[in-house]
Design a protein around this motif. Sequence first.
Motif, PDB file in Angstrom:
ATOM      1  N   TRP A 172       0.852  -1.195   0.000  1.00  0.00           N
ATOM      2  CA  TRP A 172       0.000   0.000   0.000  1.00  0.00           C
ATOM      3  C   TRP A 172       0.887   1.243   0.000  1.00  0.00           C
ATOM      4  O   TRP A 172       2.085   1.174   0.243  1.00  0.00           O
ATOM      5  N   ILE A 173       0.240   2.381  -0.314  1.00  0.00           N
ATOM      6  CA  ILE A 173       0.982   3.631  -0.533  1.00  0.00           C
ATOM      7  C   ILE A 173       0.989   4.444   0.744  1.00  0.00           C
ATOM      8  O   ILE A 173      -0.061   4.937   1.178  1.00  0.00           O
ATOM      9  N   TYR A 174       2.145   4.600   1.339  1.00  0.00           N
ATOM     10  CA  TYR A 174       2.267   5.443   2.524  1.00  0.00           C
ATOM     11  C   TYR A 174       2.449   6.903   2.106  1.00  0.00           C
ATOM     12  O   TYR A 174       1.758   7.785   2.600  1.00  0.00           O
ATOM     13  N   ASN A 175       3.397   7.149   1.192  1.00  0.00           N
ATOM     14  CA  ASN A 175       3.634   8.504   0.680  1.00  0.00           C
ATOM     15  C   ASN A 175       3.474   8.542  -0.831  1.00  0.00           C
ATOM     16  O   ASN A 175       3.888   7.605  -1.516  1.00  0.00           O
ATOM     17  N   SER A 176       2.917   9.632  -1.334  1.00  0.00           N
ATOM     18  CA  SER A 176       2.927   9.856  -2.777  1.00  0.00           C
ATOM     19  C   SER A 176       3.003  11.350  -3.041  1.00  0.00           C
ATOM     20  O   SER A 176       2.322  12.142  -2.399  1.00  0.00           O
ATOM     21  N   ILE A 177       3.871  11.699  -3.990  1.00  0.00           N
ATOM     22  CA  ILE A 177       4.086  13.110  -4.351  1.00  0.00           C
ATOM     23  C   ILE A 177       4.058  13.188  -5.868  1.00  0.00           C
ATOM     24  O   ILE A 177       4.869  12.554  -6.545  1.00  0.00           O
ATOM     25  N   PHE A 178       3.102  13.970  -6.382  1.00  0.00           N
ATOM     26  CA  PHE A 178       2.929  14.098  -7.828  1.00  0.00           C
ATOM     27  C   PHE A 178       3.276  15.509  -8.280  1.00  0.00           C
ATOM     28  O   PHE A 178       2.810  16.483  -7.675  1.00  0.00           O
ATOM     29  N   ARG A 179       4.031  15.618  -9.367  1.00  0.00           N
ATOM     30  CA  ARG A 179       4.320  16.918  -9.977  1.00  0.00           C
ATOM     31  C   ARG A 179       4.351  16.795 -11.486  1.00  0.00           C
ATOM     32  O   ARG A 179       4.905  15.847 -12.031  1.00  0.00           O
ATOM     33  N   LEU A 180       3.748  17.766 -12.162  1.00  0.00           N
ATOM     34  CA  LEU A 180       4.006  17.964 -13.581  1.00  0.00           C
ATOM     35  C   LEU A 180       5.344  18.673 -13.732  1.00  0.00           C
ATOM     36  O   LEU A 180       5.710  19.487 -12.864  1.00  0.00           O
ATOM     37  N   ASN A 181       6.070  18.354 -14.801  1.00  0.00           N
ATOM     38  CA  ASN A 181       7.340  19.023 -15.075  1.00  0.00           C
ATOM     39  C   ASN A 181       7.100  20.046 -16.173  1.00  0.00           C
ATOM     40  O   ASN A 181       7.028  19.697 -17.345  1.00  0.00           O
ATOM     41  N   ALA A 192      12.647  24.001  -9.238  1.00  0.00           N
ATOM     42  CA  ALA A 192      11.306  24.549  -9.493  1.00  0.00           C
ATOM     43  C   ALA A 192      10.351  24.216  -8.351  1.00  0.00           C
ATOM     44  O   ALA A 192       9.617  25.080  -7.886  1.00  0.00           O
ATOM     45  N   THR A 193      10.325  22.944  -7.916  1.00  0.00           N
ATOM     46  CA  THR A 193       9.402  22.545  -6.841  1.00  0.00           C
ATOM     47  C   THR A 193      10.115  21.637  -5.846  1.00  0.00           C
ATOM     48  O   THR A 193      10.994  20.855  -6.210  1.00  0.00           O
ATOM     49  N   VAL A 194       9.716  21.764  -4.591  1.00  0.00           N
ATOM     50  CA  VAL A 194      10.185  20.876  -3.515  1.00  0.00           C
ATOM     51  C   VAL A 194       8.964  20.488  -2.691  1.00  0.00           C
ATOM     52  O   VAL A 194       8.298  21.360  -2.125  1.00  0.00           O
ATOM     53  N   ASP A 195       8.649  19.207  -2.648  1.00  0.00           N
ATOM     54  CA  ASP A 195       7.550  18.708  -1.810  1.00  0.00           C
ATOM     55  C   ASP A 195       8.109  17.683  -0.845  1.00  0.00           C
ATOM     56  O   ASP A 195       9.003  16.912  -1.204  1.00  0.00           O
ATOM     57  N   ALA A 196       7.569  17.651   0.361  1.00  0.00           N
ATOM     58  CA  ALA A 196       8.087  16.718   1.364  1.00  0.00           C
ATOM     59  C   ALA A 196       6.978  16.227   2.269  1.00  0.00           C
ATOM     60  O   ALA A 196       5.984  16.921   2.495  1.00  0.00           O
ATOM     61  N   GLN A 197       7.169  15.017   2.767  1.00  0.00           N
ATOM     62  CA  GLN A 197       6.236  14.393   3.719  1.00  0.00           C
ATOM     63  C   GLN A 197       7.037  13.600   4.740  1.00  0.00           C
ATOM     64  O   GLN A 197       8.094  13.057   4.402  1.00  0.00           O
ATOM     65  N   PRO A 198       6.538  13.487   5.970  1.00  0.00           N
ATOM     66  CA  PRO A 198       7.139  12.543   6.918  1.00  0.00           C
ATOM     67  C   PRO A 198       7.063  11.136   6.317  1.00  0.00           C
ATOM     68  O   PRO A 198       6.048  10.751   5.732  1.00  0.00           O
ATOM     69  N   ALA A 199       8.155  10.378   6.458  1.00  0.00           N
ATOM     70  CA  ALA A 199       8.251   9.088   5.781  1.00  0.00           C
ATOM     71  C   ALA A 199       7.962   7.915   6.703  1.00  0.00           C
ATOM     72  O   ALA A 199       7.943   6.767   6.248  1.00  0.00           O
ATOM     73  N   ASN A 200       7.743   8.184   7.971  1.00  0.00           N
ATOM     74  CA  ASN A 200       7.603   7.101   8.939  1.00  0.00           C
ATOM     75  C   ASN A 200       6.882   7.663  10.156  1.00  0.00           C
ATOM     76  O   ASN A 200       7.256   8.732  10.642  1.00  0.00           O
ATOM     77  N   PRO A 201       5.863   6.968  10.658  1.00  0.00           N
ATOM     78  CA  PRO A 201       5.148   7.529  11.809  1.00  0.00           C
ATOM     79  C   PRO A 201       5.994   7.564  13.077  1.00  0.00           C
ATOM     80  O   PRO A 201       5.690   8.307  13.999  1.00  0.00           O
TER      81      PRO A 201
END
Lengths: 125, 125
Positions: free
Chosen positions: A114-123, B67-76
């Motif tokens: 299953w997906i814990y993290n997902s980050i989507f960007r258009l370039n 151009a873009t930087v996105d981030a999320q916590p990777a582990n609870p």
Amino acid sequence: QPSATTDIAKAFSAFYYQAFDSNRNQLLSLYRDLSTLSWEGEQFIGANNIVAKLVGLPFQRVVHKVATVDAQPANPSAPTLIVLVTGQLLIDDETNPQHFSETFQLVQEGSNFWIYNSIFRLNYG
Amino acid sequence: QPSATTDIAKAFSAFYYQAFDSNRNQLLSLYRDLSTLSWEGEQFIGANNIVAKLVGLPFQRVVHKVATVDAQPANPSAPTLIVLVTGQLLIDDETNPQHFSETFQLVQEGSNFWIYNSIFRLNYG
């Protein structure tokens, strides 16, 4: 095992974008309450919020064409993978594909992920 | 804390690409023996192998423009971040920038972060 890791990530990507392109509601089973999606800079937490965002995207038809899939184990002591997918997508009647990049962290549960993290960007170019 | 997470990722990216563009040897302190780099599909494990690859890349000058930087916590339960950076880079005397995407997993150690996972891809068009 780089090759097993990559094989899993490629199988996941094929399944994910096939589901995305045919019926976005099918993606619900891939997310959990802990899941996070960053979509073009906007953040959504939890399977229902994530799939509501994806289902509500303002296009009728989309086709993803995956160009590259790279994956690595994400944790020395847990069955998780980091994946970067790059490719192109074509929306509705558009004829110019857009490049996209998407990062996933996948968590193994039994024989599924299953997906814990997902980050989507258009370039943009 | 999406905003603290993003702030850390943006500060990391600024530092990383400034070091990359000025002297790639400086990147050594950001990797450990457990680190993995996937560079255009080729995999390198360990700080020395990774930095040897980066230092040996066949160009003299490179400028990254993020151009873009996105981030999320990777582990609870651990201080780790998943980051997706997109942007453009310009090599040597080229005048056409290339789009790139790079995924990192960062692990906090005291007040610093090191790179556990990194995946780099050019986005060909």
